[in-house]
Design a protein around this motif. Sequence first.
Motif, mmCIF file in Angstrom:
data_model
loop_
_atom_site.group_PDB
_atom_site.id
_atom_site.type_symbol
_atom_site.label_atom_id
_atom_site.label_comp_id
_atom_site.label_asym_id
_atom_site.label_seq_id
_atom_site.Cartn_x
_atom_site.Cartn_y
_atom_site.Cartn_z
ATOM 1 N N PRO A 1 0.820 -1.223 0.000
ATOM 2 C CA PRO A 1 0.000 0.000 0.000
ATOM 3 C C PRO A 1 0.849 1.266 0.000
ATOM 4 C CG PRO A 1 0.009 -1.020 2.172
ATOM 5 C CD PRO A 1 0.713 -1.973 1.266
ATOM 6 N N GLY B 1 -14.925 -2.329 4.417
ATOM 7 C CA GLY B 1 -14.753 -2.797 3.053
ATOM 8 C C GLY B 1 -14.751 -4.302 2.901
ATOM 9 N N THR C 1 -6.114 -8.345 -4.746
ATOM 10 C CA THR C 1 -6.031 -6.887 -4.883
ATOM 11 C C THR C 1 -4.944 -6.513 -5.877
ATOM 12 O OG1 THR C 1 -6.826 -6.531 -2.625
ATOM 13 C CG2 THR C 1 -5.634 -4.715 -3.673
ATOM 14 N N ARG D 1 -3.457 -3.114 -8.419
ATOM 15 C CA ARG D 1 -3.492 -1.669 -8.612
ATOM 16 C C ARG D 1 -3.755 -1.340 -10.075
ATOM 17 N NH1 ARG D 1 1.033 -0.392 -6.454
ATOM 18 N NH2 ARG D 1 0.249 0.327 -4.456
ATOM 19 N N LEU E 1 -6.723 0.848 -5.687
ATOM 20 C CA LEU E 1 -6.627 -0.579 -5.380
ATOM 21 C C LEU E 1 -7.967 -1.233 -5.684
ATOM 22 C CD1 LEU E 1 -4.780 -0.265 -1.943
ATOM 23 C CD2 LEU E 1 -3.769 -0.852 -4.156
ATOM 24 N N GLU F 1 -10.134 -4.739 -5.732
ATOM 25 C CA GLU F 1 -10.233 -6.104 -5.234
ATOM 26 C C GLU F 1 -11.173 -6.883 -6.138
ATOM 27 O OE1 GLU F 1 -10.272 -7.605 -0.738
ATOM 28 O OE2 GLU F 1 -12.238 -6.892 -1.380
ATOM 29 N N SER G 1 -15.483 2.761 -3.284
ATOM 30 C CA SER G 1 -15.677 3.262 -1.931
ATOM 31 C C SER G 1 -16.098 4.726 -2.005
ATOM 32 C CB SER G 1 -14.395 3.130 -1.112
ATOM 33 O OG SER G 1 -13.386 3.979 -1.636
ATOM 34 N N ASN H 1 -13.250 7.163 -2.802
ATOM 35 C CA ASN H 1 -12.808 7.037 -4.192
ATOM 36 C C ASN H 1 -13.832 7.641 -5.148
ATOM 37 O OD1 ASN H 1 -10.256 6.114 -4.851
ATOM 38 N ND2 ASN H 1 -10.765 3.957 -4.560
ATOM 39 N N ASP I 1 -15.793 2.221 3.328
ATOM 40 C CA ASP I 1 -14.566 1.512 3.657
ATOM 41 C C ASP I 1 -13.676 2.434 4.471
ATOM 42 O OD1 ASP I 1 -12.463 -0.204 3.849
ATOM 43 O OD2 ASP I 1 -12.098 -0.405 1.705
ATOM 44 N N ASN J 1 -7.236 1.152 4.185
ATOM 45 C CA ASN J 1 -6.428 1.687 3.078
ATOM 46 C C ASN J 1 -6.768 3.147 2.782
ATOM 47 O OD1 ASN J 1 -4.937 -0.791 2.245
ATOM 48 N ND2 ASN J 1 -7.017 -1.537 1.874
ATOM 49 N N THR K 1 -10.776 2.321 -1.990
ATOM 50 C CA THR K 1 -10.709 0.981 -2.570
ATOM 51 C C THR K 1 -11.800 0.841 -3.630
ATOM 52 O OG1 THR K 1 -12.148 0.119 -0.826
ATOM 53 C CG2 THR K 1 -9.788 -0.046 -0.455
ATOM 54 N N LYS L 1 -14.163 -2.545 -5.889
ATOM 55 C CA LYS L 1 -14.498 -3.964 -6.044
ATOM 56 C C LYS L 1 -14.887 -4.209 -7.502
ATOM 57 C CE LYS L 1 -14.624 -4.204 -1.428
ATOM 58 N NZ LYS L 1 -13.607 -4.874 -0.615
#
Length: 779
Positions: free
Chosen positions: A237, A459, A500, A502, A516, A518, A544, A547, A578, A581, A585, A587
């Motif tokens: 991270p 998260g 995960t 990037r 990031l 996932e 998230s 984000n 979340d 991090n 994040t 998904k």
Amino acid sequence: MLRKGVLRDLRSNKMIAAVLFVFILLSSLLAASGTHVIARLAGSIEQLLDSARAPHFVQMHAGALDSEAIDAFAASQPVVQDKQIVEMLVVENENLAFGESETANEGSVMDNGFVVQNERFDFLLNLDNERIAVKEGEIAVPLYYKSQKKLEIGDRITIAAGSGKMTFAIADFVRDAQMNPSIISSKRFVVSPQDYQELKRLTGELEYMIEFRLNDLSGLNAFKTAYQSAGLPDLGPAIDYPLFRMLNALTDGAVAAVVLLVSLLLVAIALLCLRFTLVTTLEEDRSEIGVLKALGISRSHIRRMYLAKYAAIAGAACLGGYLLSLYTGGLFTSNIALYMGLAPASPLTIAAPAVAAAVVYGLILFFCLLVLRQTNRISPVEALRSGTLGGYAGGGRRMPLYKSRLPFDHAFMGLRDVLIRSRMYLVLLVVLVICLFLVRVPIQFLHTLQSPSFVTYMGAGKSDLRMDLGRSNEMKRSYDDVMAHLQRDPELARYAAFATVRYGAVGTEGATENILVESGDFSIFPLTYVSGQAPTTAREIALSILNADSLGKKTGDTLTLMAAGQPIQLIVSGVYQDITNGGRTAKALLPYEQDAVLWYTINADVRPGVDALAKAKDYGKRFPSVKVTHLEQYLEQTLGSTIRQMTVAAFLSVLLALSIAVLITVLFLQMLMAKDRDSIAIMRSLGISGGAITKQYLVRIGIVLAAGILAGTFAAKVWGQGIAGLLMSSMGASSIRFAKEPWTVSAAWPILFGGLVGSAAWIAALSGRKYKRIDRRSE
């Protein structure tokens, strides 16, 4: 003359003056204390970050490192002031033991990194905020373990692997600008250079912290993007200076926010009581005000006569609250003092509480002036002619007793009075609603923090077990081994694996940010989404909250991801919360290359009857390179400090709210019965027993209390969640849903509240029997 009048009025209304004084004092005290905590917290965070010379950008990395490429990149960036590569030896918990018993630190969710003191910046500090220096055989331990393990200077720490073992004596405790908060699951120990080399030969895996300090923080985002686009080491991270500041502020900032919330509600109660007192006084003095006007006394002078009394009470109370806050500050800043060290008192730490107390004082005076405008409507002629109290008598029908359909006359009389004088009872109703709100919201928020379902705000879906596989040379093999074992384990009900990776995400202004993402099946352990839903196809992505805000996206928008230099168009299927991090994040169900995976996460549920904690320990021993966590244990260890602080705040809020509800109810009932003393005496003369009169007043309070409990419970459920979201919004969880309490707990608090207030009302109502019958023979 004005001063004498004020003193005479205060002496004749001691109880009312005392109650107002106490409420305003508490309001001022909590407002000043909350702002004091915030001011002290801001100063202490800055002091810690400055003393430690905290890095502005840190890239964690596990694996091979090309230091020359990093040097060349730093040299090409004019914004870079300094850089360093910190080597950290990560030691597994089963190889670490605290105390003489040498019991392994199994069950801990923390990653333990051993380092030597840095030479350029990112200094690890002692409890005096000075750079730690340890000798051979000594160790400096993170403050987290001091609190968790109750460690003291001189205690022993043992690190063992195979037949080798090293023992250290605790020489100091570490304040770490990066890893202080318990919510950060990595901690750094400091040893001497000689012991560090010996530890490397004994056990552990190497990780690196690639750190930069910049000339200008305004260029941080551009620098971060440049680093992550340069193909430099990034298997881990990335964290930055604003995140350090936010994470250090979380626990104490949330407590300060709760204190300020309680203060605001207390101000509301004080204003309600003040209005009730003022209006009652004006009604009782209606004739006197008419006389003063008839004599030519100006309206402004009349207002000043009444305002002087309440200005004196409020001024003394606010000054007292401010002065008390200077002495009680330690109750709220002890955690700051331990983890960051209190910054020296500054003009801000002195002025901020004073300003808060002054704002409370100003609100009270302004409110008094608004109420006192009613004197403008009093006509000298009408006041002298009528001399009535007016106001609260209401204008509704008289509701004669013979029309009652209620089975008990005293119940009807009580209900009748509440309806006729509803404006007066409304004051008590609002106070009870606010008090029950103060009881329920902190308790529900605390219950939510302690609930296993709170992991959905981190998260991840709710599960019994969580397994984390960090980047290492053995990560892929360990992942395959774990997955093969999970498939064969009959004690597991279900499991899901997530990888995960990037990616670059293109924002609304065309700038690319690294995020990031996932990837996995999110239907097995679902999250709770603020809007939309989980991605169900490879063309969708969920973001998230932080984000989504940063990229300027919402559910239904299109987001462009850069994968291997190629753009991928995805639809934002949902937005979730979340707090891990840095709250940034995503998904998705994207295909990925094994070499690009930063880490794996596996969630699993055990079958009914299987001990989840025992299963976590079994997997931890079976796969030493995998961090296996029991989710309830994880929440306790990472949020334990926040929960303990919130427990204290919730307890104080409940105690204060119950005390206020009881006190106001008793005073209100005594005032009401004193106001009705002639009516009570007449009823006694008509042969109505004291018990029946007591029942009438208990019915009145009971009706208001029942309405207050219903309205307060509704307000806590509807608006309490929004307030909790405000407290957590800086962490990336702005839409908190209270965890469901057992019905016994949900019912217990209203019953306790109603029982205490009702009992107090019953005791106060008994005083109505002291009013004697009217002796007609003397008339």
